[in-house]
Design a protein around this motif. Sequence first.
Motif, PDB file in Angstrom:
ATOM      1  N   ARG A  34       0.873  -1.168   0.000  1.00 12.57           N
ATOM      2  CA  ARG A  34       0.000   0.000   0.000  1.00 12.57           C
ATOM      3  C   ARG A  34       0.909   1.216   0.000  1.00 12.57           C
ATOM      4  N   ASP A  37      -1.086   7.981  -1.991  1.00  7.49           N
ATOM      5  CA  ASP A  37      -1.911   8.218  -3.176  1.00  7.49           C
ATOM      6  C   ASP A  37      -1.178   8.994  -4.266  1.00  7.49           C
ATOM      7  N   LYS A  65     -10.713   1.112  -5.178  1.00  7.23           N
ATOM      8  CA  LYS A  65     -11.868   1.982  -4.952  1.00  7.23           C
ATOM      9  C   LYS A  65     -12.420   1.829  -3.545  1.00  7.23           C
ATOM     10  N   SER A  66     -13.092   2.880  -3.089  1.00  6.58           N
ATOM     11  CA  SER A  66     -13.700   2.835  -1.757  1.00  6.58           C
ATOM     12  C   SER A  66     -14.911   1.915  -1.770  1.00  6.58           C
ATOM     13  N   LYS A  67     -15.202   1.326  -0.599  1.00  3.29           N
ATOM     14  CA  LYS A  67     -16.327   0.402  -0.481  1.00  3.29           C
ATOM     15  C   LYS A  67     -17.372   0.985   0.457  1.00  3.29           C
ATOM     16  N   PRO A  68     -18.647   0.757   0.154  1.00  2.00           N
ATOM     17  CA  PRO A  68     -19.681   1.192   1.098  1.00  2.00           C
ATOM     18  C   PRO A  68     -19.711   0.265   2.309  1.00  2.00           C
ATOM     19  N   LYS A  69     -19.886   0.853   3.479  1.00  2.68           N
ATOM     20  CA  LYS A  69     -19.973   0.079   4.724  1.00  2.68           C
ATOM     21  C   LYS A  69     -21.191   0.555   5.500  1.00  2.68           C
ATOM     22  N   ARG A  77     -18.532   5.157   3.879  1.00  3.98           N
ATOM     23  CA  ARG A  77     -17.658   4.532   2.888  1.00  3.98           C
ATOM     24  C   ARG A  77     -16.262   4.390   3.477  1.00  3.98           C
ATOM     25  N   ARG A  78     -15.620   3.275   3.167  1.00  6.66           N
ATOM     26  CA  ARG A  78     -14.210   3.109   3.502  1.00  6.66           C
ATOM     27  C   ARG A  78     -13.406   3.931   2.500  1.00  6.66           C
ATOM     28  N   PRO A  79     -12.284   4.483   2.895  1.00  8.11           N
ATOM     29  CA  PRO A  79     -11.512   5.281   1.938  1.00  8.11           C
ATOM     30  C   PRO A  79     -10.839   4.413   0.884  1.00  8.11           C
ATOM     31  N   GLY A  80     -10.663   4.978  -0.287  1.00  9.42           N
ATOM     32  CA  GLY A  80      -9.913   4.299  -1.330  1.00  9.42           C
ATOM     33  C   GLY A  80      -8.419   4.442  -1.049  1.00  9.42           C
ATOM     34  N   TRP A  81      -7.596   3.636  -1.728  1.00  5.95           N
ATOM     35  CA  TRP A  81      -6.146   3.698  -1.527  1.00  5.95           C
ATOM     36  C   TRP A  81      -5.424   3.235  -2.776  1.00  5.95           C
TER      37      TRP A  81
END
Length: 100
Positions: A34, A37, A65-69, A77-81
């Motif tokens: 990881r 950005d 991409k970010s994921k909905p939680k 949403r979880r942040p993208g990385w």
Amino acid sequence: MSSLRQDIRKVIVRPVISEKSFQLVQAHNQYTFRVLDGAHKTEIRQAIEDLFDVTVTDVRTSAVKSKPKRRGASRGRRPGWKKAIVELRPGDTIELFEGA
């Protein structure tokens, strides 16, 4: 020069520990990290070579991409990385991935 070298080391956030990343290590000598950005491939190559004393042959990057939680009624949403897959010269290894 030393401040630049410290900034290069900060490009790598942490290794990605997953089944898929371990399969890439076994099959293709590719390691997954990881990264920041804004990091580009040259910075990632320099950071890996500096941190682990290996020779990098290829760097591939992708944006995760970010994921909905959801927790109860609240949504977010979880942040993208950004992910980097680094291929090393045959014979080079990174000890961090060898223990699992």
